[in-house]
Design a protein around this motif. Structure first.
Motif, PDB file in Angstrom:
ATOM      1  N   GLU A 160       2.168  11.486  -4.613  1.00  0.00           N
ATOM      2  CA  GLU A 160       1.948  10.070  -4.913  1.00  0.00           C
ATOM      3  C   GLU A 160       1.350   9.390  -3.680  1.00  0.00           C
ATOM      4  O   GLU A 160       1.946   9.400  -2.605  1.00  0.00           O
ATOM      5  CB  GLU A 160       3.253   9.391  -5.304  1.00  0.00           C
ATOM      6  N   SER A 161       0.188   8.777  -3.855  1.00  0.00           N
ATOM      7  CA  SER A 161      -0.515   8.190  -2.711  1.00  0.00           C
ATOM      8  C   SER A 161       0.182   6.965  -2.128  1.00  0.00           C
ATOM      9  O   SER A 161      -0.001   6.639  -0.948  1.00  0.00           O
ATOM     10  CB  SER A 161      -1.942   7.795  -3.122  1.00  0.00           C
ATOM     11  N   ASP A 162       1.018   6.279  -2.950  1.00  0.00           N
ATOM     12  CA  ASP A 162       1.678   5.064  -2.472  1.00  0.00           C
ATOM     13  C   ASP A 162       3.099   5.315  -1.990  1.00  0.00           C
ATOM     14  O   ASP A 162       3.819   4.377  -1.646  1.00  0.00           O
ATOM     15  CB  ASP A 162       1.687   3.998  -3.562  1.00  0.00           C
ATOM     16  N   LEU A 163       3.526   6.582  -1.962  1.00  0.00           N
ATOM     17  CA  LEU A 163       4.878   6.922  -1.526  1.00  0.00           C
ATOM     18  C   LEU A 163       4.811   7.834  -0.307  1.00  0.00           C
ATOM     19  O   LEU A 163       4.030   8.790  -0.277  1.00  0.00           O
ATOM     20  CB  LEU A 163       5.655   7.621  -2.648  1.00  0.00           C
ATOM     21  N   GLU A 164       5.634   7.568   0.694  1.00  0.00           N
ATOM     22  CA  GLU A 164       5.620   8.372   1.922  1.00  0.00           C
ATOM     23  C   GLU A 164       7.052   8.617   2.389  1.00  0.00           C
ATOM     24  O   GLU A 164       7.830   7.678   2.592  1.00  0.00           O
ATOM     25  CB  GLU A 164       4.859   7.647   3.026  1.00  0.00           C
ATOM     26  N   VAL A 165       7.410   9.894   2.544  1.00  0.00           N
ATOM     27  CA  VAL A 165       8.712  10.254   3.094  1.00  0.00           C
ATOM     28  C   VAL A 165       8.590  10.214   4.611  1.00  0.00           C
ATOM     29  O   VAL A 165       7.866  11.002   5.208  1.00  0.00           O
ATOM     30  CB  VAL A 165       9.154  11.652   2.627  1.00  0.00           C
ATOM     31  N   ILE A 166       9.309   9.285   5.252  1.00  0.00           N
ATOM     32  CA  ILE A 166       9.167   9.098   6.700  1.00  0.00           C
ATOM     33  C   ILE A 166      10.311   9.728   7.484  1.00  0.00           C
ATOM     34  O   ILE A 166      10.269   9.768   8.727  1.00  0.00           O
ATOM     35  CB  ILE A 166       9.096   7.598   7.048  1.00  0.00           C
ATOM     36  N   ARG A 221       7.761   3.299   2.090  1.00  0.00           N
ATOM     37  CA  ARG A 221       8.290   4.213   3.094  1.00  0.00           C
ATOM     38  C   ARG A 221       9.712   4.615   2.682  1.00  0.00           C
ATOM     39  O   ARG A 221      10.581   3.776   2.502  1.00  0.00           O
ATOM     40  CB  ARG A 221       8.259   3.547   4.458  1.00  0.00           C
ATOM     41  N   GLU A 232       5.028  13.689  -2.277  1.00  0.00           N
ATOM     42  CA  GLU A 232       3.791  13.764  -1.499  1.00  0.00           C
ATOM     43  C   GLU A 232       2.557  13.754  -2.400  1.00  0.00           C
ATOM     44  O   GLU A 232       1.433  13.561  -1.923  1.00  0.00           O
ATOM     45  CB  GLU A 232       3.796  15.007  -0.613  1.00  0.00           C
ATOM     46  N   GLN A 290      10.466  15.864  -1.211  1.00  0.00           N
ATOM     47  CA  GLN A 290       9.205  15.656  -0.489  1.00  0.00           C
ATOM     48  C   GLN A 290       8.034  16.231  -1.273  1.00  0.00           C
ATOM     49  O   GLN A 290       6.960  15.624  -1.352  1.00  0.00           O
ATOM     50  CB  GLN A 290       9.263  16.286   0.901  1.00  0.00           C
ATOM     51  N   SER A 341       0.823  -1.221   0.000  1.00  0.00           N
ATOM     52  CA  SER A 341       0.000   0.000   0.000  1.00  0.00           C
ATOM     53  C   SER A 341       0.846   1.255   0.000  1.00  0.00           C
ATOM     54  O   SER A 341       0.539   2.220  -0.695  1.00  0.00           O
ATOM     55  CB  SER A 341      -0.936  -0.006   1.208  1.00  0.00           C
ATOM     56  N   THR A 342       1.915   1.276   0.790  1.00  0.00           N
ATOM     57  CA  THR A 342       2.746   2.478   0.898  1.00  0.00           C
ATOM     58  C   THR A 342       4.216   2.091   0.931  1.00  0.00           C
ATOM     59  O   THR A 342       4.626   1.191   1.661  1.00  0.00           O
ATOM     60  CB  THR A 342       2.410   3.265   2.169  1.00  0.00           C
TER      61      THR A 342
END
Length: 244
Positions: free
Chosen positions: A35-41, A14, A33, A29, A11-12
């Motif tokens: 992209e719904s399946d990509l997350e900068v943690i 990280r 941001e 970032q 789903s994501t």
């Protein structure tokens, strides 16, 4: 050249961004941001901080610059490869030369992009690397192939020059060997000729001695016959005187 969109099963994804320039980190970032399946943690300014962030956050993909203070990108890649084998590393660098690309791949990077890569292609590259595919940015493969081709041409030219030098040396060595062989054969022939000449001279000398001995015998016989004739002559003369 536009990269095809890569779908992911998770789903994501990280992502940890490692770069010593805050503007670059913010730009990445901003790109991701959307992209719904990509997350900068998380973020890190150098390799040492990146290792700590990986230990705490356990990201799927690390986007990393090569030039950083404290611990450079290549060293950091090697540490991540050895300690966190599940983490995928995608290099995002200002350099697009063959040496940096090869060093990054050898260190353990799964992809290499330049910082001029468009947002959509950057997102697709992250998805591709996360799935285990190797990813090179637009134009890098061609540049890598051209560089390798040029290196091969230089290597071939060097090999050709070395071969020519070796052939010349072989020719010189062969000529020297031939000259020495001819000298040896001439020397042997001269020795054989001297030996044969010596035998001939010895044979002639022996023949001469034999003829000289034979001539002396003949001479002795002739003197003996002459002496006998003289004796006979004197005896006959004496007998004639006495008879008269």
């Amino acid at each position: 050249m536009t990269m095809p969109t890569v779908k992911t099963n998770s789903s994501t994804i990280r992502i940890l961004v490692v770069d010593d320039q805050s503007l670059i980190r913010q730009t990445i970032q901003m790109y991701l941001e959307q992209e719904s399946d990509l997350e900068v943690i998380g973020y890190a300014e150098n390799g040492t901080a990146a290792i700590k962030q990986i230990e705490e956050l356990n990201p799927d993909v690390v986007m990393m610059d090569l030039e950083m203070p404290d611990m450079d990108g290549l060293t950091t890649i090697q540490v991540i490869r050895d300690r966190f084998s599940q983490v995928k590393i995608l290099v995002l660098s200002s350099y697009d030369d063959r040496e940096n690309i090869n060093q990054a791949i050898k260190a353990g990077a799964k992809g290499y992009l330049t910082k001029a890569t468009p947002a959509g292609e950057l997102a697709n590259a992250i998805r591709s690397v996360n799935q285990g595919y190797f990813q090179l940015g637009p134009g890098l493969m061609e540049k890598l192939v051209i560089s390798m081709s040029n290196a091969t041409e230089v290597s071939s030219k060097s090999l050709e020059d070395k071969l020519i030098i070796d052939l010349k040396k072989l020719k010189q060595d062969t000529n020297k060997q031939i000259v020495q062989l001819v000298k040896n054969e001439l020397s042997k022939a001269e020795e054989r000729f001297d030996h044969q000449l010596e035998l001939k001279l010895h044979s002639l000398k022996r023949r001469y001695n034999e003829l000289l001995t034979f001539a002396r015998k003949i001479e002795f016989k002739l003197y003996l016959m002459l002496f006998c004739q003289i004796i006979v002559l004197f005896v006959g003369l004496a007998f004639w005187i006495v008879s008269s």
